[in-house]
Design a protein around this motif. Structure first.
Motif, short mmCIF file in Angstrom:
data_model
loop_
_atom_site.label_atom_id
_atom_site.label_comp_id
_atom_site.label_asym_id
_atom_site.label_seq_id
_atom_site.Cartn_x
_atom_site.Cartn_y
_atom_site.Cartn_z
N GLU A 177 0.87 -1.17 0.00
CA GLU A 177 0.00 0.00 0.00
C GLU A 177 0.90 1.22 0.00
N ASN A 178 0.74 2.13 -0.97
CA ASN A 178 1.49 3.37 -0.94
C ASN A 178 0.55 4.49 -0.53
N VAL A 179 0.86 5.12 0.60
CA VAL A 179 -0.07 6.12 1.12
C VAL A 179 -0.28 7.24 0.11
N LEU A 180 0.77 7.50 -0.67
CA LEU A 180 0.66 8.63 -1.60
C LEU A 180 -0.34 8.36 -2.70
N THR A 181 -0.48 7.09 -3.09
CA THR A 181 -1.33 6.83 -4.26
C THR A 181 -2.63 6.11 -3.92
N ASN A 182 -2.80 5.62 -2.70
CA ASN A 182 -4.04 4.88 -2.45
C ASN A 182 -5.20 5.85 -2.24
N LEU A 183 -6.34 5.30 -1.92
CA LEU A 183 -7.53 6.14 -1.89
C LEU A 183 -8.04 6.39 -0.47
N THR A 184 -7.15 6.29 0.52
CA THR A 184 -7.60 6.67 1.86
C THR A 184 -7.41 8.16 2.03
N PHE A 185 -8.44 8.83 2.44
CA PHE A 185 -8.35 10.27 2.64
C PHE A 185 -8.61 10.58 4.10
N THR A 186 -8.15 11.73 4.51
CA THR A 186 -8.36 12.11 5.89
C THR A 186 -8.49 13.62 5.96
N THR A 187 -9.24 14.07 6.93
CA THR A 187 -9.29 15.51 7.14
C THR A 187 -8.45 15.88 8.35
N ALA A 188 -7.69 14.88 8.84
CA ALA A 188 -6.93 15.10 10.06
C ALA A 188 -5.93 16.24 9.91
N ASN A 189 -5.37 16.40 8.69
CA ASN A 189 -4.37 17.45 8.50
C ASN A 189 -4.96 18.82 8.75
N PHE A 190 -6.12 19.06 8.13
CA PHE A 190 -6.75 20.36 8.32
C PHE A 190 -7.22 20.51 9.76
N ALA A 191 -7.77 19.40 10.30
CA ALA A 191 -8.22 19.46 11.69
C ALA A 191 -7.04 19.84 12.59
N SER A 192 -5.88 19.21 12.34
CA SER A 192 -4.76 19.45 13.26
C SER A 192 -4.22 20.87 13.12
N ILE A 193 -4.24 21.44 11.90
CA ILE A 193 -3.69 22.79 11.83
C ILE A 193 -4.67 23.83 12.37
N PHE A 194 -5.97 23.57 12.21
CA PHE A 194 -6.91 24.56 12.73
C PHE A 194 -7.18 24.36 14.22
N ASP A 195 -6.77 23.18 14.70
CA ASP A 195 -6.97 22.86 16.09
C ASP A 195 -5.99 23.68 16.92
N GLY A 196 -6.44 24.25 18.01
CA GLY A 196 -5.51 25.03 18.81
C GLY A 196 -5.29 26.36 18.13
N GLY A 197 -4.76 27.32 18.86
CA GLY A 197 -4.66 28.66 18.30
C GLY A 197 -3.48 28.85 17.37
N GLU A 198 -2.64 27.82 17.22
CA GLU A 198 -1.38 27.99 16.52
C GLU A 198 -1.53 28.59 15.13
#
Lengths: 413, 405
Positions: A165-186
């Motif tokens: 499984e290559n994370v770059l090319t498979n079809l699993t998606f996540t919103t965790a990235n956006f959640a983590s950057i908007f999470d907290g005041g940083e």
């Protein structure tokens, strides 16, 4: 009878011209889409994928081959040993297939059930490997004379292949990235810092530039020399000037600090790039210092094209020098100043090198662009870095829309 | 308000403000050039400034005003409120006293110039503003020259000092000529131990190839946008500018990934694939502006005489636009030479560093700062030589291309 009307559509000549135009643009369009548009799409793709720096190397099966036992004469027994390993500690590899060519003079005695021998071609289906998988595959052989005459089991390197499984090319998606950057005041802190830096840096550079342009807007001996000199900060490589500033303002052995302390201005040395509000101020000062030459060139070019008749008329009407500046020069410059502001705003917003070299984004100077780098490489969360990059890009789209709205009228683009 | 417009008042105020500015400049200059810090003393400065301002307002001859100022400074030095004072434990008082007298001239001279032609008594608004503008001009020249010169001065001088000398007295930038060639030890080390010769060559050919590739792509593109009529021309020229504004850091991430996967990272071809793309849009933008300014009639005449479009470009347009090509080339060369972010992200192998990447690698606590600054000088000098030699083209390039930061 047909009504006479102007020709509609495009004639053959116009079509030929358009064809020529597109063929001349084609190389540019193709290379730009390859290196700009493709990566842009990729950023959007990565920003919704759980990618970390270590995922850049996808899991792969690894094999090493050697001959165990010390065959001395023909008829001795030995083992061909394949040492197998999954390069990843956590991810599985499916359908692993090993294939190898056995050298002459080695006769297989018993074959592992997973393997097939076709002539001298060995093929083994090894199934699915879990993360951290390690194993040995032994194939007992009888050594013949032809092998002892200089045969080498390692002469044909084994080929191993598997589906991972290559994370770059498979079809699993996540919103965790956006959640983590908007999470907290940083994120919002970084956003506000970016805006402060951008607005203050832009305005600073423009005010200095306007001042310098007014100074040089008359011809005198040495004007050319001074103009050249005032362009230095912009022309010199950013690494050279940034490191000079860092050394000049160093809290332990920087000249400025020594000077300030010896002159009695401050009792203790000041950590210009390491203290909270001061570091941001210094970075802004650097920005204004480095980019004033650009505004100065622009404004000077515009100043020199203002008609002198107006000033003569103003003189006749008894306007004082300041009045002439305020009521004549400034309105004439308004157009170029607003164009300059928008352009510089966009470029300062995009700026990465300067802050990265001066403070590394520490002490309250982490702007969005530095945040992209920090998330992706310092925290090695490429997905989060890409998410910040997407936000930066969206901001840019908004600014550019503003730019084209206001500037296209000015510049006739 | 009327009372404030008296020449005596204006003269005294301008003299006082100027004296403070001049004194601080002088103090910093003395400190940085002689290594012995000096501080301005407000009383002495103001005294000298007011004396020269009033002297100028009384219409005395300039030489007399200067003499008065020098005498005032001398008196101040004797009393001990001298315009400049040595700092405890540092610097010789002779240097400081001497520079006090020089300072007096530096105060009085400009003040006289600010006040030339102005009456001593009541002044009109024009006259006051003219004096203020002359004052601001003088201040401006001083200010800009100082902020530009000081960092570069420090950069060059630091590269000539050993680490010990720097730590001993960070203010001492005097060059010890008795050391002879040893002064340039930092540079010698860079070119022998740190292989800066190779890096310079890498930077050079990367930049030159970037310029060539950029021109190859942007000349036909710019010509098409400027001269040929086709649907989507406007959208295209806007799109180019838009692409140009995409921040490099946004693209750097996927490029890093793609290059890591394909093995182009850590290779010069990889760099050469990226660099032209960052410069093609701006080159195209600059060139199309220039091509548009060329008279179309000349080209049409060529077409009538039987040349085809490509021949027109080669025989008419390009020879006419040589100056623009020079500007664009210089500008692109400068961008490629100064480029930092991509080189920093994509190159790890010291064998193929570009100059900017190599200088970054000197920024560690184990490498003396002398070397770092010598590296900075080595990176700066070639671009400065180009700039000063071809300033006309460069300035044009900067103005036309300054949509870029």
């Amino acid at each position: 009878m047909t009504a006479i009307s102007p020709p509609r559509g495009s004639g053959p000549l116009a079509r030929r011209e358009a064809r020529l135009a597109w063929s001349m643009l084609l190389p540019t369009i193709s290379i730009v889409s390859l290196v700009v548009l493709l990566p842009l799409l990729a950023v959007f793709w990565i920003s919704v994928k759980p990618v970390t720096l270590s995922d850049l190397r996808p899991p792969a099966p690894i094999v090493r081959e050697d001959l165990r036992g010390r065959p001395a004469t023909a008829g001795d027994e030995a083992d061909i040993r394949y040492r197998l390993r999954n390069s990843s500690q956590s991810k599985e590899i499916r359908d692993v297939v090993l294939s190898d060519v056995l050298p002459d003079g080695l006769d297989v005695r018993t074959l592992d059930p997973r393997c097939q021998l076709d002539g001298r071609q060995l093929t083994c289906r090894l199934g699915t490997w879990q993360g951290g998988f390690r194993d040995e595959l032994r194939i007992p052989v009888t050594v013949g004379a032809s092998y002892l005459d200089g045969g080498d089991v390692e002469a044909s390197p084994p080929v191993i292949d598997g589906d991972a499984e290559n994370v770059l090319t498979n079809l699993t998606f996540t919103t965790a990235n956006f959640a983590s950057i908007f999470d907290g005041g940083e994120f919002w802190t970084a956003f506000v810092i970016t805006l402060v830096y951008t607005v203050a840096g832009t305005v600073g550079a423009m005010v200095l530039g306007l001042f310098a342009a007014l100074l040089l807007n008359k011809s005198f001996r040495g004007q050319g020399v001074l103009r050249g000199l005032y362009l230095f900060p912009y022309v010199a490589p950013v690494i050279a000037v940034a490191f000079t500033w860092v050394i000049l303002l160093d809290p332990f052995s920087g000249s400025i600090n020594t000077l300030l302390v010896r002159m009695g201005v401050t009792a203790e040395t000041i950590n210009f790039f390491g203290q909270k509000p001061l570091a941001l101020i210094m970075v802004i000062v650097f920005e204004a210092w480095r980019y004033f030459p650009l505004s100065f060139l622009f404004i000077l070019a515009r100043l020199q094209s203002i008609d002198s008749d107006m000033y003569e008329a103003a003189d006749m009407d008894g306007a004082s020098p300041f009045q002439k500046f305020w009521y004549l020069s400034l309105p004439q410059l308004m157009g170029i100043l607003s164009v300059l502001f928008l352009l510089r705003f966009i470029w300062t917003f995009n700026k990465f090198d300067d802050i990265f070299l001066l403070t590394g984004g520490n002490a309250g100077t982490r702007t969005l662009t530095v945040d992209v780098y920090e998330q992706a490489f310092a925290v090695s969360n490429i997905g989060a870095g890409a998410a910040v990059a997407v936000v930066v890009f969206l901001c840019l789209v908004v600014f550019s829309a503003l730019f084209f709205r206001f500037v296209s009228r000015e510049e006739g683009l | 308000m009327k009372a404030l417009r008296s020449g005596y008042f204006t003269g005294a105020v301008l003299g006082a403000i100027w004296s403070i500015i001049a004194a601080w400049t002088m103090a910093v200059a003395v400190s940085l050039s002689a290594g012995s810090p000096a501080v301005p003393v407000a009383t002495g400065c103001l005294a000298v400034g007011v004396v020269s301002g009033l002297g100028a307002a009384f219409q005395l001859r300039p030489i007399i005003v200067i003499a008065l100022a020098v005498m005032a400074a001398f008196a101040a030095v004797v009393i001990g409120i001298g315009p400049l004072a040595a700092v405890e434990g540092g610097g010789s008082s002779i240097v400081v006293s001497a520079s006090s007298l020089v300072l007096a001239v530096a105060i009085a001279g400009p003040v006289v110039a600010f006040m030339t032609g102005l009456p001593g008594g009541a002044m009109t608004r024009h006259e006051v503003e003219a004096a203020i503008i002359r004052f601001l001009t003088g201040f401006g020249y001083l200010f800009f020259t100082a902020i530009v010169v000081i960092p570069f001065y420090v950069m060059v001088m630091t590269s000539l000092k050993s680490q010990q000398e720097l730590l001993l007295n960070p203010l001492d930038f005097t060059v010890d000529l008795s050391k002879g060639w040893d002064l340039f030890r930092g540079y010698g080390e860079l070119f022998t131990r740190y292989r800066f010769g190779t890096y310079m060559w890498t930077s050079f050919y990367v930049s030159v190839v970037t310029v060539l590739v950029t021109l190859l792509f942007s000349v036909p593109g710019a010509y098409a946008v400027a001269r040929l009529r086709f649907r989507g021309r406007k959208a295209f020229s806007r799109g180019i500018l838009l692409i140009y504004m995409v921040p490099m850091i946004v693209l750097a991430l996927p490029i890093y990934i793609a290059f890591s996967v394909t093995g182009l990272r850590n290779s010069i071809p990889g760099l050469l694939l990226i660099y032209p793309v960052t410069t093609i849009p701006v080159a195209l933008y600059m060139l199309q502006g220039y091509f548009r300014g060329l008279p179309a009639e000349v080209e049409e005449a060529g077409l009538m005489d039987g040349l085809n479009r490509l021949q027109v470009i080669a025989k008419i347009t390009l020879p006419l636009s040589l100056p623009a090509l020079a500007s664009v080339s210089l500008y692109v060369f400068m961008i490629a030479w100064n480029e930092f972010l991509l080189a920093f992200m994509l190159l790890d192998d010291p064998a193929i560093f570009t100059l900017t990447r190599a200088v970054t690698s000197l920024n560690s606590s184990e490498v003396p700062r002398q070397y770092l600054m010598a590296g900075a000088v080595v990176a700066t000098v070639p671009i400065m030589v180009l700039f000063l030699g071809l300033e006309k083209f460069m300035t044009k390039g900067l103005t036309a291309g300054s949509v870029k930061g």
